[in-house]
Design a protein around this motif. Structure first.
Motif, PDB file in Angstrom:
ATOM      1  N   ASP A  38      63.222 -31.680 -55.057  1.00  0.00           N
ATOM      2  CA  ASP A  38      62.066 -32.015 -55.892  1.00  0.00           C
ATOM      3  C   ASP A  38      60.830 -31.203 -55.509  1.00  0.00           C
ATOM      4  O   ASP A  38      60.135 -30.671 -56.382  1.00  0.00           O
ATOM      5  CB  ASP A  38      61.746 -33.514 -55.796  1.00  0.00           C
ATOM      6  N   ILE A  39      60.552 -31.116 -54.208  1.00  0.00           N
ATOM      7  CA  ILE A  39      59.361 -30.397 -53.757  1.00  0.00           C
ATOM      8  C   ILE A  39      59.471 -28.909 -54.075  1.00  0.00           C
ATOM      9  O   ILE A  39      58.528 -28.314 -54.604  1.00  0.00           O
ATOM     10  CB  ILE A  39      59.109 -30.629 -52.249  1.00  0.00           C
ATOM     11  N   VAL A  40      60.594 -28.303 -53.761  1.00  0.00           N
ATOM     12  CA  VAL A  40      60.757 -26.863 -54.002  1.00  0.00           C
ATOM     13  C   VAL A  40      60.651 -26.564 -55.499  1.00  0.00           C
ATOM     14  O   VAL A  40      59.956 -25.630 -55.905  1.00  0.00           O
ATOM     15  CB  VAL A  40      62.076 -26.333 -53.401  1.00  0.00           C
ATOM     16  N   LYS A  41      61.300 -27.367 -56.312  1.00  0.00           N
ATOM     17  CA  LYS A  41      61.220 -27.158 -57.774  1.00  0.00           C
ATOM     18  C   LYS A  41      59.777 -27.296 -58.254  1.00  0.00           C
ATOM     19  O   LYS A  41      59.278 -26.450 -58.999  1.00  0.00           O
ATOM     20  CB  LYS A  41      62.120 -28.158 -58.496  1.00  0.00           C
ATOM     21  N   GLU A  91      54.127 -20.687 -60.641  1.00  0.00           N
ATOM     22  CA  GLU A  91      54.195 -19.891 -61.870  1.00  0.00           C
ATOM     23  C   GLU A  91      52.948 -20.101 -62.721  1.00  0.00           C
ATOM     24  O   GLU A  91      52.503 -19.199 -63.415  1.00  0.00           O
ATOM     25  CB  GLU A  91      55.433 -20.276 -62.675  1.00  0.00           C
ATOM     26  N   ALA A  92      52.369 -21.306 -62.652  1.00  0.00           N
ATOM     27  CA  ALA A  92      51.213 -21.641 -63.473  1.00  0.00           C
ATOM     28  C   ALA A  92      49.889 -21.265 -62.817  1.00  0.00           C
ATOM     29  O   ALA A  92      48.941 -20.885 -63.498  1.00  0.00           O
ATOM     30  CB  ALA A  92      51.214 -23.136 -63.786  1.00  0.00           C
ATOM     31  N   MET A  93      49.827 -21.402 -61.488  1.00  0.00           N
ATOM     32  CA  MET A  93      48.573 -21.126 -60.793  1.00  0.00           C
ATOM     33  C   MET A  93      48.834 -20.895 -59.305  1.00  0.00           C
ATOM     34  O   MET A  93      49.777 -21.435 -58.744  1.00  0.00           O
ATOM     35  CB  MET A  93      47.585 -22.284 -60.948  1.00  0.00           C
TER      36      MET A  93
END
Length: 143
Positions: A24-27, A34-36
């Protein structure tokens, strides 16, 4: 209180839970990158869980790890003693090491982007580029 804390730590550090938490954390972290841009901190309830979480993250992202404190995307910041288990010793640091990692974490251009902490750096640690904090510990009734 110690008995209650020990039971909670055992549940929180269960192998299956740690593996799921890492996924969960890595994802989430990679999607967020990717967004910021932003660095992140994972706050863990015990040193044992921090080491297991680190090992599992490095297992799926081996390129994030480095034995050199001047390199690597991920580090654990924790104190300890020479009587701690041998496999913990590479993660135990001095004040000098903690200060070195703090400088790296505060440097926007440094590759260090993810730190795991238990109690250190929770208050008074200002990193403007830190955009995410994952908390996996009770925040009441602790030191």
């Amino acid at each position: 209180m110690k008995s209650k804390w020990s039971r909670l730590e055992a549940l929180a550090g269960a192998e299956q839970r740690v593996k799921q938490m890492v996924q969960d954390i890595v994802k989430h972290y990679e999607t967020r990158q990717e967004a910021m841009f932003g660095k992140a901190m994972i706050v863990i309830m015990s040193r044992r869980i921090a080491i297991e979480l680190y090992s599992e993250i490095v297992n799926i992202r081996p390129d994030w790890h480095s034995d050199d404190d001047d390199k690597g995307i991920i580090k654990i910041v924790m104190t300890g003693t020479s009587s701690d288990p041998e496999h913990w010793q590479p993660f135990i640091g001095t004040k000098k090491r903690s200060d070195q990692l703090a400088r790296r974490m505060k440097d926007v251009n440094d590759e260090l982007k993810l730190v795991l902490v238990r109690d250190m750096w929770l208050t008074g640690f200002d990193v403007p580029s830190m955009s995410t904090m994952y908390i996996d510990k009770p925040m009441r009734g602790i030191t």
